[in-house]
Design a protein around this motif. Structure first.
Motif, short mmCIF file in Angstrom:
data_model
loop_
_atom_site.label_atom_id
_atom_site.label_comp_id
_atom_site.label_asym_id
_atom_site.label_seq_id
_atom_site.Cartn_x
_atom_site.Cartn_y
_atom_site.Cartn_z
N ARG A 1 0.85 -1.11 -0.10
CA ARG A 1 0.06 0.07 0.04
C ARG A 1 0.84 1.38 0.07
O ARG A 1 0.57 2.29 -0.73
CB ARG A 1 -1.01 0.18 1.03
N TYR B 1 -8.08 -0.61 0.29
CA TYR B 1 -7.63 -1.84 0.13
C TYR B 1 -7.53 -2.06 -1.42
O TYR B 1 -7.27 -3.09 -2.15
CB TYR B 1 -8.37 -2.92 0.67
N PRO C 1 -5.62 -0.36 -4.40
CA PRO C 1 -4.15 0.50 -4.24
C PRO C 1 -4.44 1.58 -4.88
O PRO C 1 -3.99 2.68 -4.63
CB PRO C 1 -2.96 -0.42 -4.82
#
Ligand code: TV7
Ligand code: ZN
Length: 314
Positions: free
Chosen positions: A28, A296, A298
């Motif tokens: 992330r 969640y 990216p």
């Protein structure tokens, strides 16, 4: 006026992640920083090296026995810290302590006037309780920052604004009876999403009644719905006249997130960040701390967090 913005990035912060099969993985931070580089904002911010928090700083919020338990699990490197969402891995203590370290370092430097605003991308771990991990969150950096502002800097009016799709229950219940914390949280209705809490009827306890604002939105709510309720958040902050603003800007409220059902775009985050910066200028000499939170997908977290940094830069 100088409007210096610090952003915390580096490999030690990247370690806070639970592996490729888990929504909160190590990829992330890289996605966010790539977007920062593509937009050229990486050249405009002060890049800060992550720092690990001392145990006593973590214990401003967390119980000693719990911190010791995380250390032991970290050495073991397996098992879970909660009921299935938060697996332990070798070095999880150091990784989680680094998230706290960045958030507290940013807070101290904002208060000292080293810079005006800061963003900690992996921060905003709002589900952890004083005595346990929960929902991907080992140490609650938001809680540690709030305790730091209350106990070490004697602030009496702190605003915490949370637009992550999930309710910030770890922060809410820890400070439910604390009148110095003005808590505002726009999230997906708990009847449809973890952790299930955050109904509009939850307004604070005892002398803190009225210092908490929970706004649940139905699944599939869009930017228009967000902007509409945002006016309530803004009025709430105006009457609070905060000395410091904490902004948990979880990007899992954007359409395309794999674990929630809200349908905002990054414009919701841009809007909230711009309006909060205006309020920070009005009440707190610009002092605002951004904490990344969830997200969640990216691409989503990259655009949403970059929009927040852009707003911080002015
Ligand atoms: C701030 N949703 C954190 C958000 C925390 C959400 C949940 C998962 C999940 C966990 C996994 C996994 C997952 C694809 C998604 C009721 C349960 C269901 C464990 C499998 N994949 C933040 C927490 C939420 C773990 N938890 O606000 C390992 O999704 O819904 C639940 C609880 C019980 C436990 N099980 C899930 O954004 C940072 N978890 C894959 C591997
Ligand atoms: Zn979330």
């Amino acid at each position: 006026m100088s409007r210096q913005v610090a952003v915390y990035v580096g490999d030690s912060l990247k370690r806070y992640g639970f592996g490729p099969g888990h929504p909160l993985n190590q990829q992330r931070l890289g996605a966010f920083w790539q977007a920062m580089q593509r937009s050229g904002f990486d050249q405009q911010v002060i890049v800060c090296e992550p720092v690990q928090a001392e145990q006593q700083i973590i214990e401003r919020f967390h119980e000693h026995d719990y911190v010791e338990r995380v250390k032991a699990q970290s050495r073991l490197g397996s098992g879970f810290l909660d009921y299935g969402d938060t697996p332990a891995f070798p070095g999880i203590y150091e990784a989680a302590a680094t998230v706290v370290g960045c958030a507290v370092d940013a807070t101290e430097k904002i208060l000292a006037g080293t810079y005006q605003r800061a963003f900690v991308p992996i921060g905003g771990l709002h589900h952890a309780r004083r005595d346990t991990a929960a929902g991907f969150c080992v140490f609650n950096d938001c809680g540690v920052v709030i305790e730091t502002l209350l106990k070490h800097h004697q602030l009496t009016r702190i605003a915490y604004v949370d637009i992550d799709a999930h309710h910030g229950d770890g922060v809410f219940y820890a400070f439910e009876a604390e009148p110095a914390l003005y808590f505002a949280d726009v999230h997906e209705d708990g009847r449809y999403l973890y952790p299930g809490t955050g109904s509009a009827a939850e307004i604070g306890q005892g002398i803190a009644k009225g210092t908490k604002l929970n706004i649940p939105l139905p699944p599939y709510a869009k930017n228009e719905d967000f902007k509409q309720v945002w006016n309530f958040v803004e009025n709430f902050i105006v009457q609070a006249e905060p000395e410091f603003i904490i902004f948990q800007c979880g990007a899992d409220s954007l359409a395309g997130d794999p674990i929630t059902h809200l349908k905002y775009t990054f414009e919701a985050h841009a809007h909230a960040a711009q309006r909060l910066c205006a309020l920070a200028d009005r009440y707190c000499a610009g002092k605002i701390l951004g904490l990344g939170g969830g997200g969640y997908n990216p691409e989503n977290l990259a655009t949403a967090w970059t929009a927040v940094v852009a707003a911080f830069l002015g």
